[in-house]
Design an enzyme around this catalytic site. Structure first.
Site, PDB file in Angstrom:
ATOM      1  CD  GLU A  88       9.220 -56.035  -6.958  1.00 36.87           C
ATOM      2  OE1 GLU A  88       8.017 -56.146  -6.676  1.00 36.87           O
ATOM      3  OE2 GLU A  88       9.638 -55.787  -8.108  1.00 36.87           O
ATOM      4  CG  HIS A  99      12.652 -60.358  -7.253  1.00 36.45           C
ATOM      5  ND1 HIS A  99      12.331 -60.984  -8.444  1.00 36.45           N
ATOM      6  CD2 HIS A  99      12.964 -59.075  -7.566  1.00 36.45           C
ATOM      7  CE1 HIS A  99      12.439 -60.092  -9.427  1.00 36.45           C
ATOM      8  NE2 HIS A  99      12.822 -58.936  -8.921  1.00 36.45           N
ATOM      9  CG  HIS A 143      16.596 -59.179 -12.065  1.00 36.41           C
ATOM     10  ND1 HIS A 143      16.982 -57.849 -12.059  1.00 36.41           N
ATOM     11  CD2 HIS A 143      15.403 -59.206 -11.421  1.00 36.41           C
ATOM     12  CE1 HIS A 143      16.073 -57.113 -11.432  1.00 36.41           C
ATOM     13  NE2 HIS A 143      15.110 -57.907 -11.021  1.00 36.41           N
ATOM     14  CG  HIS A 156      10.818 -58.347 -13.098  1.00 38.28           C
ATOM     15  ND1 HIS A 156       9.944 -57.641 -12.322  1.00 38.28           N
ATOM     16  CD2 HIS A 156      12.016 -58.177 -12.494  1.00 38.28           C
ATOM     17  CE1 HIS A 156      10.576 -57.063 -11.330  1.00 38.28           C
ATOM     18  NE2 HIS A 156      11.837 -57.379 -11.410  1.00 38.28           N
TER      19      HIS A 156
HETATM   20  P1  13P Z   1      14.640 -52.871  -4.898  1.00 37.73           P
HETATM   21  O1  13P Z   1      15.994 -52.199  -5.018  1.00 37.73           O
HETATM   22  O2  13P Z   1      13.567 -51.889  -4.481  1.00 37.73           O
HETATM   23  O3  13P Z   1      14.729 -54.063  -3.990  1.00 37.73           O
HETATM   24  O4  13P Z   1      14.194 -53.366  -6.344  1.00 37.73           O
HETATM   25  C1  13P Z   1      14.948 -54.261  -7.107  1.00 37.73           C
HETATM   26  C2  13P Z   1      14.124 -55.111  -8.020  1.00 37.73           C
HETATM   27  O5  13P Z   1      14.613 -56.088  -8.520  1.00 37.73           O
HETATM   28  C3  13P Z   1      12.712 -54.727  -8.285  1.00 37.73           C
HETATM   29  O6  13P Z   1      12.026 -55.750  -8.941  1.00 37.73           O
HETATM   30 ZN    ZN Z   2      13.348 -57.199  -9.960  1.00 33.78          ZN
END
Ligand code: 13P
Ligand code: ZN
Length: 269
Positions: free
Chosen positions: A119, A142, A144, A214
């Site tokens: 990302e 970022h 989840h 996401h």
């Molecule tokens: P990365 O392992 O490349 O950081 O990706 C994790 C992720 O949450 C992608 O949206």
């Molecule tokens: Zn992600």
């Protein structure tokens, strides 16, 4: 092994905060496998010795031209690396990168050749945007978060500020500590430049934005504060779900109570 963190207490403190937050993300169940990523702008901690450090990888393209990042340095979570591992070993599961003078490419300079998160286009585009605005924000996260992501599987919560209104009204602190609310970005392919562009646009009005189905992307002065904004929003989502699972639609705070909060805390919205 020698580390860029050796004898640099201020830089070490920032990286240790990333490690601490990475542990929280794992404990909360928001960081399955390699899920989520964090970057921090560490340019203010960079000295001449760091500026002289030789690249430990080939030159890599960012995928975008980001003029405000010339000569900047970032600590980035590694792609495919686990938050739970980063929590214990931040320099084996992340790396420090230098943005080159073309503002379109970077090299890794320390400690190990760990390729940055997939990302990166979103993270770096956001840092470029923040610098262009003279923002004091240095961290982007970022992750989840389960309950917030679940809400995006319902069309009504994808309408502008519908989710924000519900979340703010669950408990007064949410509006106080996430005062710009939750922006919504319709689904885009993870790691795409389109996602990066949509993210910057939405961050004009929000500190936390939701990538539909996401995860969230949050910015703040440091990684701990970015985490806090996500945490208060998800706490509200949990209260909402708890009420629903008790068999009723929660009343939420009234418009008058929300307005009173806005005035008392001098909030922007
Ligand atoms: P990365 O392992 O490349 O950081 O990706 C994790 C992720 O949450 C992608 O949206
Ligand atoms: Zn992600």
């Amino acid at each position: 092994m020698k580390s860029i963190l050796d004898n640099r207490p201020a830089l070490t403190e920032e990286v240790n905060k990333v490690a601490e937050v990475a542990g929280y993300l794992w404990q909360k169940g928001w960081a399955e496998r390699n899920g989520g990523n964090i970057t921090i702008n560490i340019t203010e901690f960079v000295d001449d010795e760091i500026r002289q450090m030789k690249p430990i990888c080939d030159v890599k393209s960012i995928g975008a031209v980001l003029p405000h990042l010339k000569g900047c340095y970032f600590y980035c979570k590694g792609t495919n690396k686990r938050m739970r591992d980063l929590a214990r070993w931040p320099m084996a599961n992340g790396s420090v990168i230098r943005i080159l003078d073309d503002c379109a490419s970077y090299v890794i300079i320390a400690d190990q050749s760990v390729a940055p998160t997939s990302e990166l286009p979103s993270h770096l585009s956001v840092h470029n945007y923040l610098i262009s605005r003279g923002s004091p924000y240095k961290a982007s996260v970022h992750t989840h978060p389960i309950e917030l992501v679940a809400m995006t599987h319902c069309k009504k919560y994808l309408e502008k500020d519908v989710a924000t209104r519900v979340l703010w009204s669950m408990i007064p602190e949410t509006k106080a500590f996430c005062p710009r609310g939750l922006g919504i970005i319709p689904y885009e392919l993870p790691s795409s430049v389109q996602l990066a562009e949509a993210t910057i646009k939405e961050l004009e009005d929000y500190d936390v934005v939701m990538w539909e189905k996401h995860g969230v992307f949050a910015v703040d002065c440091d990684v701990m504060q970015a985490f806090d904004q996500i945490d208060v929003l998800n706490k509200s989502a949990l209260i909402y779900i708890a009420a629903k699972s008790m068999g009723f639609e929660p009343d939420g705070m009234s418009d008058e109570q929300m307005e009173e909060m806005k005035v008392a805390f001098n909030l922007p919205k």
